[in-house]
Design a protein around this motif. Structure first.
Motif, PDB file in Angstrom:
ATOM      1  N   LEU A 185       0.797  -1.227   0.000  1.00  0.00           N
ATOM      2  CA  LEU A 185       0.000   0.000   0.000  1.00  0.00           C
ATOM      3  C   LEU A 185       0.834   1.285   0.000  1.00  0.00           C
ATOM      4  N   PRO A 186       1.904   1.369   0.811  1.00  0.00           N
ATOM      5  CA  PRO A 186       2.650   2.636   0.819  1.00  0.00           C
ATOM      6  C   PRO A 186       3.129   3.068  -0.554  1.00  0.00           C
ATOM      7  N   VAL A 187       3.764   2.145  -1.283  1.00  0.00           N
ATOM      8  CA  VAL A 187       4.309   2.552  -2.580  1.00  0.00           C
ATOM      9  C   VAL A 187       3.199   2.865  -3.576  1.00  0.00           C
ATOM     10  N   VAL A 188       2.097   2.118  -3.532  1.00  0.00           N
ATOM     11  CA  VAL A 188       0.984   2.395  -4.439  1.00  0.00           C
ATOM     12  C   VAL A 188       0.356   3.759  -4.114  1.00  0.00           C
ATOM     13  N   CYS A 189       0.138   4.009  -2.821  1.00  0.00           N
ATOM     14  CA  CYS A 189      -0.446   5.295  -2.419  1.00  0.00           C
ATOM     15  C   CYS A 189       0.480   6.452  -2.748  1.00  0.00           C
ATOM     16  N   PHE A 190       1.789   6.265  -2.535  1.00  0.00           N
ATOM     17  CA  PHE A 190       2.736   7.327  -2.842  1.00  0.00           C
ATOM     18  C   PHE A 190       2.727   7.645  -4.334  1.00  0.00           C
ATOM     19  N   ALA A 191       2.524   6.613  -5.168  1.00  0.00           N
ATOM     20  CA  ALA A 191       2.476   6.848  -6.613  1.00  0.00           C
ATOM     21  C   ALA A 191       1.186   7.532  -7.019  1.00  0.00           C
ATOM     22  N   VAL A 192       0.057   6.978  -6.586  1.00  0.00           N
ATOM     23  CA  VAL A 192      -1.246   7.452  -7.062  1.00  0.00           C
ATOM     24  C   VAL A 192      -1.620   8.796  -6.450  1.00  0.00           C
ATOM     25  N   PHE A 193      -1.584   8.893  -5.118  1.00  0.00           N
ATOM     26  CA  PHE A 193      -2.026  10.116  -4.454  1.00  0.00           C
ATOM     27  C   PHE A 193      -0.982  11.220  -4.514  1.00  0.00           C
ATOM     28  N   GLY A 194       0.284  10.850  -4.458  1.00  0.00           N
ATOM     29  CA  GLY A 194       1.324  11.866  -4.502  1.00  0.00           C
ATOM     30  C   GLY A 194       1.341  12.614  -5.820  1.00  0.00           C
ATOM     31  N   VAL A 195       1.464  11.882  -6.902  1.00  0.00           N
ATOM     32  CA  VAL A 195       1.519  12.508  -8.218  1.00  0.00           C
ATOM     33  C   VAL A 195       0.171  13.109  -8.586  1.00  0.00           C
ATOM     34  N   GLY A 196      -0.929  12.416  -8.273  1.00  0.00           N
ATOM     35  CA  GLY A 196      -2.252  12.886  -8.642  1.00  0.00           C
ATOM     36  C   GLY A 196      -2.723  14.113  -7.888  1.00  0.00           C
ATOM     37  N   SER A 197      -2.048  14.454  -6.790  1.00  0.00           N
ATOM     38  CA  SER A 197      -2.505  15.569  -5.960  1.00  0.00           C
ATOM     39  C   SER A 197      -1.845  16.899  -6.311  1.00  0.00           C
ATOM     40  N   ALA A 198      -0.908  16.906  -7.259  1.00  0.00           N
ATOM     41  CA  ALA A 198      -0.118  18.119  -7.515  1.00  0.00           C
ATOM     42  C   ALA A 198      -0.993  19.324  -7.844  1.00  0.00           C
ATOM     43  N   ALA A 199      -1.959  19.142  -8.754  1.00  0.00           N
ATOM     44  CA  ALA A 199      -2.816  20.267  -9.143  1.00  0.00           C
ATOM     45  C   ALA A 199      -3.673  20.738  -7.975  1.00  0.00           C
ATOM     46  N   ALA A 200      -4.200  19.792  -7.185  1.00  0.00           N
ATOM     47  CA  ALA A 200      -5.034  20.154  -6.034  1.00  0.00           C
ATOM     48  C   ALA A 200      -4.235  20.932  -4.999  1.00  0.00           C
ATOM     49  N   VAL A 201      -2.990  20.546  -4.794  1.00  0.00           N
ATOM     50  CA  VAL A 201      -2.144  21.251  -3.824  1.00  0.00           C
ATOM     51  C   VAL A 201      -1.902  22.680  -4.267  1.00  0.00           C
ATOM     52  N   ARG A 202      -1.695  22.886  -5.573  1.00  0.00           N
ATOM     53  CA  ARG A 202      -1.478  24.257  -6.070  1.00  0.00           C
ATOM     54  C   ARG A 202      -2.694  25.137  -5.794  1.00  0.00           C
ATOM     55  N   ARG A 203      -3.894  24.570  -5.954  1.00  0.00           N
ATOM     56  CA  ARG A 203      -5.108  25.344  -5.704  1.00  0.00           C
ATOM     57  C   ARG A 203      -5.359  25.543  -4.209  1.00  0.00           C
ATOM     58  N   LEU A 204      -5.110  24.510  -3.432  1.00  0.00           N
ATOM     59  CA  LEU A 204      -5.428  24.546  -2.010  1.00  0.00           C
ATOM     60  C   LEU A 204      -4.470  25.433  -1.222  1.00  0.00           C
ATOM     61  N   GLY A 205      -3.192  25.410  -1.577  1.00  0.00           N
ATOM     62  CA  GLY A 205      -2.174  26.131  -0.816  1.00  0.00           C
ATOM     63  C   GLY A 205      -1.378  25.168   0.038  1.00  0.00           C
ATOM     64  N   LEU A 206      -0.105  25.460   0.208  1.00  0.00           N
ATOM     65  CA  LEU A 206       0.785  24.531   0.898  1.00  0.00           C
ATOM     66  C   LEU A 206       0.447  24.365   2.372  1.00  0.00           C
ATOM     67  N   HIS A 207       0.074  25.440   3.063  1.00  0.00           N
ATOM     68  CA  HIS A 207      -0.231  25.335   4.488  1.00  0.00           C
ATOM     69  C   HIS A 207      -1.521  24.549   4.717  1.00  0.00           C
ATOM     70  N   HIS A 208      -2.547  24.832   3.899  1.00  0.00           N
ATOM     71  CA  HIS A 208      -3.790  24.064   4.017  1.00  0.00           C
ATOM     72  C   HIS A 208      -3.552  22.599   3.666  1.00  0.00           C
ATOM     73  N   ALA A 209      -2.697  22.356   2.670  1.00  0.00           N
ATOM     74  CA  ALA A 209      -2.386  20.975   2.299  1.00  0.00           C
ATOM     75  C   ALA A 209      -1.671  20.250   3.435  1.00  0.00           C
ATOM     76  N   ALA A 210      -0.726  20.929   4.093  1.00  0.00           N
ATOM     77  CA  ALA A 210      -0.016  20.305   5.208  1.00  0.00           C
ATOM     78  C   ALA A 210      -0.969  19.973   6.353  1.00  0.00           C
ATOM     79  N   THR A 211      -1.916  20.885   6.619  1.00  0.00           N
ATOM     80  CA  THR A 211      -2.912  20.636   7.667  1.00  0.00           C
ATOM     81  C   THR A 211      -3.774  19.426   7.317  1.00  0.00           C
ATOM     82  N   LEU A 212      -4.196  19.348   6.060  1.00  0.00           N
ATOM     83  CA  LEU A 212      -5.009  18.216   5.613  1.00  0.00           C
ATOM     84  C   LEU A 212      -4.220  16.913   5.695  1.00  0.00           C
ATOM     85  N   VAL A 213      -2.963  16.951   5.316  1.00  0.00           N
ATOM     86  CA  VAL A 213      -2.097  15.767   5.393  1.00  0.00           C
ATOM     87  C   VAL A 213      -2.080  15.197   6.802  1.00  0.00           C
TER      88      VAL A 213
END
Length: 408
Positions: A58-86
């Motif tokens: 699961l770790p490697v699959v999640c790191f591939a799918v959610f990590g790469v797939g979240s780039a656009a959402a992080v840009r919209r959300l903001g780094l601090h809000h993204a860190a809080t959500l993480v």
């Protein structure tokens, strides 16, 4: 568009630095805390070794799918809000999975925590660049060491916590407290968020680098290292306990693997500066990794601490590979594209490592075939590392790709 944060005071920089380090310390806890109690967990939830292999994959699959797939959402959300959500996702995932009694639900809760960790992997570099542009090597080394320290501490302390509080459930659930602590500074910084990312005109699509030998060498290097590393997280402790090593000692040794990498990570910028483009570092990482797995195969209970130290030293290949992403690109666009390709494809393929280890154990009834496979993966670090060490830049291998000014 990139929005720079207001220039903070010295106290503000200290708060941001502490927040980044605390965030990093949480990103491997969900993985490391499970490996040392995997056997008890599987027995309690009725999981076979193959299903346990899915859990370790699961770790490697999640790191591939959610990590790469979240780039656009992080840009919209903001780094601090993204860190809080993480951190909120990690906290919720760790708490809920510690109280469920169904293996499938346990896996789903793990996905929540690991998805948070995956996004955390993505946002750490831009957080450092946004807040510490003048201290990137220092802060990057600090968060890299914190990441390893979190993994090491979780590996060492989970079994004693389980013994003290009555089982593996509180042993893995109590790590949510670390996420709760790390949330505090990010909540304080929500009103001063920053949005970061390369402008769209500078981005290179993945299809533009799909034929680059530099990109594929990097992907295969990252795959070889990560497949072995996550097999360690998931199965190393059980390999030792099956040979007669106690649960507590096996957990401590899994922590040693991560702990050994901390000073190596801090020293890596100096080592790279001294060695340059010669492939001595990947050769060394490969040699100690192969030696460590060979020791586990031939004499698992004789000097297990030595095998743990060797494997821990081999883990330096991870930080070296990430460093080479920047060293093998000329532009911000190239760095971003190579990072996405390396971590996205690399983690996805690497998921076969921990799953294969569990499946081979089920098929053969022993760890021998799995360990031979891990030895081969360790050898591949030298092969692909030799190619990556050559001073060939990604942009120079792209036919017809858009060129941008050098920003590295």
């Amino acid at each position: 568009m990139t929005t720079s944060p207001p220039q903070p005071s010295a106290g503000g920089r200290l708060l941001v630095g502490a927040a980044i380090v605390l965030l990093a310390a949480n990103l491997r806890v969900a993985v490391a805390s499970v490996g040392v109690v995997l056997e008890q967990l599987r027995d309690d939830l009725g999981m076979s070794a193959t299903v346990g292999g899915i859990l370790t994959t699961l770790p490697v699959v999640c790191f591939a799918v959610f990590g790469v797939g979240s780039a656009a959402a992080v840009r919209r959300l903001g780094l601090h809000h993204a860190a809080t959500l993480v951190l909120a996702m990690i906290l919720v995932g760790l708490v809920v999975r510690s109280v469920v009694h169904d293996g499938t639900v346990f896996i789903l809760c793990s996905v929540v925590a690991l998805a948070g960790a995956a996004v955390g992997n993505v946002i750490l570099p831009p957080l450092v660049k946004a807040h510490f542009p003048d201290r990137i090597p220092l802060v990057s080394s600090l968060y890299g060491a914190a990441l390893m320290a979190g993994a090491s501490t979780a590996s060492i302390a989970t079994v004693p916590l389980s013994d003290a509080f009555g089982g593996w459930r509180p042993g893995i659930g109590l790590w949510a407290a670390l996420a709760a602590i790390a949330l505090v500074p990010w909540l304080l910084m929500l009103r001063r968020d920053v949005h970061a990312g390369p402008p769209s005109t500078e981005r290179l699509p993945l299809r533009a680098i799909a034929r680059s030998p530099v990109a594929w060498s990097m992907v295969l290097l990252f795959t070889s290292q990560s497949a072995g590393a996550y097999a360690q997280f998931g199965w190393f402790a059980e390999m030792l306990t099956d040979s007669g090593v106690s649960d507590g000692y096996a957990g401590t040794l899994l922590g040693v693997i991560s702990g050994v990498g901390i000073p190596l990570t801090l020293a890596l910028p100096w080592l790279i500066g001294r060695i340059g483009d010669r492939p001595y570092l990947p050769w060394a990482f490969s040699a100690v990794t192969v030696s460590g797995w060979l020791g586990v195969l031939l004499a698992p209970s004789t000097v297990p601490w030595l095998w743990a130290v060797l494997l821990g030293l081999g883990g330096g290949a991870f930080t070296w590979t990430l460093t080479m992403i920047a060293r093998r690109t000329r532009t911000t666009a190239g760095t971003a594209a190579l990072s996405v390709a390396t971590q996205g494809f690399g983690y996805l393929i690497a998921g076969l490592g921990p799953f294969g280890v569990g499946a081979l154990h089920d098929l053969t009834g022993s760890w021998d075939a799995s360990l031979i496979g891990l030895i081969v993966l360790g050898g591949l670090i030298a092969v692909f590392g030799t190619v990556v060490a050559r001073p060939v830049m990604l942009e120079d291998t792209l036919a017809g790709a858009p060129r941008t000014p050098d920003r590295a």
